[in-house]
Design an enzyme around this catalytic site. Structure first.
Site, PDB file in Angstrom:
ATOM      1  CB  SER A  22      -0.891   0.037   1.249  1.00  0.00           C
ATOM      2  OG  SER A  22      -1.920  -0.885   1.137  1.00  0.00           O
ATOM      3  NE  ARG A  26      -2.349   4.841   0.250  1.00  0.00           N
ATOM      4  CZ  ARG A  26      -2.988   3.706  -0.107  1.00  0.00           C
ATOM      5  NH1 ARG A  26      -2.326   2.683  -0.599  1.00  0.00           N
ATOM      6  NH2 ARG A  26      -4.292   3.603   0.056  1.00  0.00           N
ATOM      7  N   GLY A  94      -6.270  -3.500  -7.925  1.00  0.00           N
ATOM      8  CA  GLY A  94      -7.329  -2.532  -7.641  1.00  0.00           C
ATOM      9  C   GLY A  94      -6.757  -1.220  -7.132  1.00  0.00           C
ATOM     10  NE  ARG A 122     -11.240  -5.983  -6.602  1.00  0.00           N
ATOM     11  CZ  ARG A 122     -10.191  -5.669  -5.845  1.00  0.00           C
ATOM     12  NH1 ARG A 122      -8.962  -5.874  -6.318  1.00  0.00           N
ATOM     13  NH2 ARG A 122     -10.359  -5.165  -4.655  1.00  0.00           N
ATOM     14  CB  SER A 167     -12.938   1.442  -0.118  1.00  0.00           C
ATOM     15  OG  SER A 167     -11.913   1.481  -1.087  1.00  0.00           O
ATOM     16  CD  GLN A 169      -8.022  -0.547  -3.387  1.00  0.00           C
ATOM     17  OE1 GLN A 169      -9.025  -0.736  -4.072  1.00  0.00           O
ATOM     18  NE2 GLN A 169      -7.095  -1.469  -3.226  1.00  0.00           N
ATOM     19  CG  ASP A 317      -5.688  -6.700   2.375  1.00  0.00           C
ATOM     20  OD1 ASP A 317      -6.795  -6.774   1.790  1.00  0.00           O
ATOM     21  OD2 ASP A 317      -4.907  -5.750   2.206  1.00  0.00           O
ATOM     22  NE  ARG A 348      -8.478 -11.751  -1.117  1.00  0.00           N
ATOM     23  CZ  ARG A 348      -7.720 -10.672  -1.079  1.00  0.00           C
ATOM     24  NH1 ARG A 348      -7.862  -9.807  -0.082  1.00  0.00           N
ATOM     25  NH2 ARG A 348      -6.817 -10.462  -1.999  1.00  0.00           N
TER      26      ARG A 348
HETATM   27  C1  S3P Z   1      -5.664  -1.040  -0.028  1.00  0.00           C
HETATM   28  C2  S3P Z   1      -6.875  -0.966   0.578  1.00  0.00           C
HETATM   29  C3  S3P Z   1      -7.719  -2.148   0.815  1.00  0.00           C
HETATM   30  C4  S3P Z   1      -6.915  -3.428   0.772  1.00  0.00           C
HETATM   31  C5  S3P Z   1      -6.014  -3.497  -0.428  1.00  0.00           C
HETATM   32  C6  S3P Z   1      -5.051  -2.320  -0.439  1.00  0.00           C
HETATM   33  C7  S3P Z   1      -4.914   0.206  -0.260  1.00  0.00           C
HETATM   34  O1  S3P Z   1      -8.703  -2.214  -0.185  1.00  0.00           O
HETATM   35  O2  S3P Z   1      -7.789  -4.541   0.771  1.00  0.00           O
HETATM   36  O3  S3P Z   1      -5.268  -4.701  -0.416  1.00  0.00           O
HETATM   37  O4  S3P Z   1      -3.712   0.143  -0.568  1.00  0.00           O
HETATM   38  O5  S3P Z   1      -5.530   1.275  -0.136  1.00  0.00           O
HETATM   39  P1  S3P Z   1     -10.055  -1.326  -0.116  1.00  0.00           P
HETATM   40  O6  S3P Z   1      -9.683   0.090  -0.265  1.00  0.00           O
HETATM   41  O7  S3P Z   1     -10.892  -1.812  -1.279  1.00  0.00           O
HETATM   42  O8  S3P Z   1     -10.666  -1.626   1.194  1.00  0.00           O
END
Ligand code: S3P
Length: 430
Positions: A22, A26, A94, A122, A167, A169, A317, A348
């Protein structure tokens, strides 16, 4: 296919794991928007992170590897990136797609984003909606799925946005877009999702870029400058598999050094403590904007675990792995609030329940909950991973604690987040 045999020896020793995925995404994305060069150490090169690298390079961002560091040559916020000549391929990631949508919302050109079969199923509307409210044009398949077409503009309109789903993300996409808005964007996160974007923005731009107030953050467009080289902490979500294996295999005693212990990612360790596991965090220190520590774990007998909706974001996760551990606890575990698990790289929730049953445990997905009765030694068997890296690694751990061998349908997908997982595991067991 990969055959995993039960561990015939304890896991012992000291190890480190690749940098946090993550934080790596970034570092690349915010680095591309910095003034000057951001130097990054301990960059993990899983397939997901490489997807973000390649997408940025396709838009003219220079990323150079030196012996110790990765250098990201930032373009600054004012200079637009270069329009890509083809759709940006996000692979299985994602995080790449959703965070890039935030960056592209503020670029004055059209771009396409695509991904593999899993990513193409997704949901992206959750990101498209706030970005449209800020003024970007976005189109998706059936209004929801990739491939996406995005036509950004600048300046964007600042919005006040409350996260509708847990989320990070989605939150991060709006935080990135906020860097191209005409004024202050407000984002409220009542789920306490991971805050790596906020920490990186504070580190690169101070309070001129990001201020926090309770569960809200306020973003202003202001230049980003790297104060120092960034050292990416070890990924707690990768360390988790070795921690889980050590808990299950008799006589194990391992220490993972330099792991990120950001409180928004500590749900797994907190859950283990509630299960009575022998886990100790020590040697706490800071690394850039993130806290880091060493983690020692010894084989333990485990109590069952009850998880509620509010517990999930900090361990999202690690749910498949926690379910494996719960199957070996002495009583029934129930995990609630797992709706997001159904829309990860695979379903999952269903995949975990099926794989546990395939190995001889009882487990049931009931709506958004997972029930694991526990108390039954795993037998081994044929496990379908659905090409999902976290299922592949969680059930490799399960296989180590089983009576007989286990055959995983696809284990190479571990490389999405952890390319050397099997080699490191073998080294620990030898
Ligand atoms: C992540 C956020 C999570 C996580 C993914 C990485 C991120 O997903 O499950 O492996 O780096 O922001 P979500 O934002 O869909 O919850």
């Amino acid at each position: 296919m990969k055959t995993v045999t039960p561990a015939c020896k304890p896991l012992r020793g000291t190890l480190s794991v690749p940098g946090d995925k993550s934080i790596a995404h970034r570092a690349l994305l915010f680095g591309a928007l910095c003034e000057g060069v951001l130097q990054v150490r301990n960059m993990p090169f899983g397939q997901d992170v490489l997807s973000t690298c390649h997408c940025l390079e396709a838009m003219g961002v220079a990323i150079r590897e030196t012996t110790e560091t990765l250098e990201i040559h930032g373009k600054g916020l004012r200079n637009p990136l270069r329009p890509p000549s083809a759709a940006l391929d996000c692979g299985n990631s994602g995080t790449s797609m959703r965070l890039l949508m935030g960056v592209l919302a503020g670029q004055p050109f059209k771009a396409g984003l695509s991904g593999d079969a899993s990513l193409s199923r997704r949901p992206m509307r959750r990101v498209a909606e706030p970005l449209r409210a800020m003024g970007a044009e976005l189109s998706l398949q059936e209004g929801t799925y990739p491939p996406a077409q995005i036509h950004g503009r600048r300046p964007l309109k600042p919005i006040s946005f409350e996260l509708p789903v847990p989320s990070a993300q989605v939150k991060s996409a709006v935080l990135l877009a906020g860097l191209f808005a005409e004024g202050q964007t407000r984002i409220t996160d009542n789920f306490a999702t991971r805050d790596h974007s906020e920490r990186m923005m504070e580190w690169l731009g101070g309070t001129a870029v990001l201020r926090r107030n309770g569960t809200s953050v306020f973003v202003q467009p202001s230049p980003l400058h790297a104060p120092d080289a960034l050292c990416v902490p070890g990924d707690i979500s990768s360390a988790a598999f070795f921690i889980g294996a050590a808990l299950l295999v008799h006589g194990s005693d391992i220490t993972v050094q330099g792991v990120g212990i950001n409180p928004t990612r500590m749900g797994f360790v907190n859950a283990l403590c509630r299960m009575g596991a022998d886990v100790r965090i020590f040697n706490e220190r800071e690394s850039g904007a993130e806290p880091v520590a060493d983690v020692r774990v010894r084989h333990s007998c485990l109590n069952p675990l009850q998880l509620k909706t509010a517990d999930i974001p900090a361990l999202v996760d690690e749910v498949p792995l926690l379910a494996v551990l719960a199957s070996q606890a002495d009583g029934e575990s129930r995990f609630e609030g797992l709706a997001e698990l159904r829309i990860k790289e695979s379903d999952r929730l269903e995949g975990t329940a099926r794989a546990l049953r395939a190995m001889g445990a009882d487990a049931a997905a009931e709506g958004d909950a997972l029930v694991v009765p526990g108390g039954k030694r795993l037998r081994g068997g044929a496990v379908e991973t659905y090409g999902d890296h976290r299922l592949a690694m969680a059930f490799t751990v399960a296989a180590l604690a089983a009576e007989e061998e286990t055959v995983l349908s696809d284990a190479d997908c571990a490389a999405v987040s952890f390319p050397n997982f099997f080699a490191q595991l073998e080294a620990l067991l030898s």
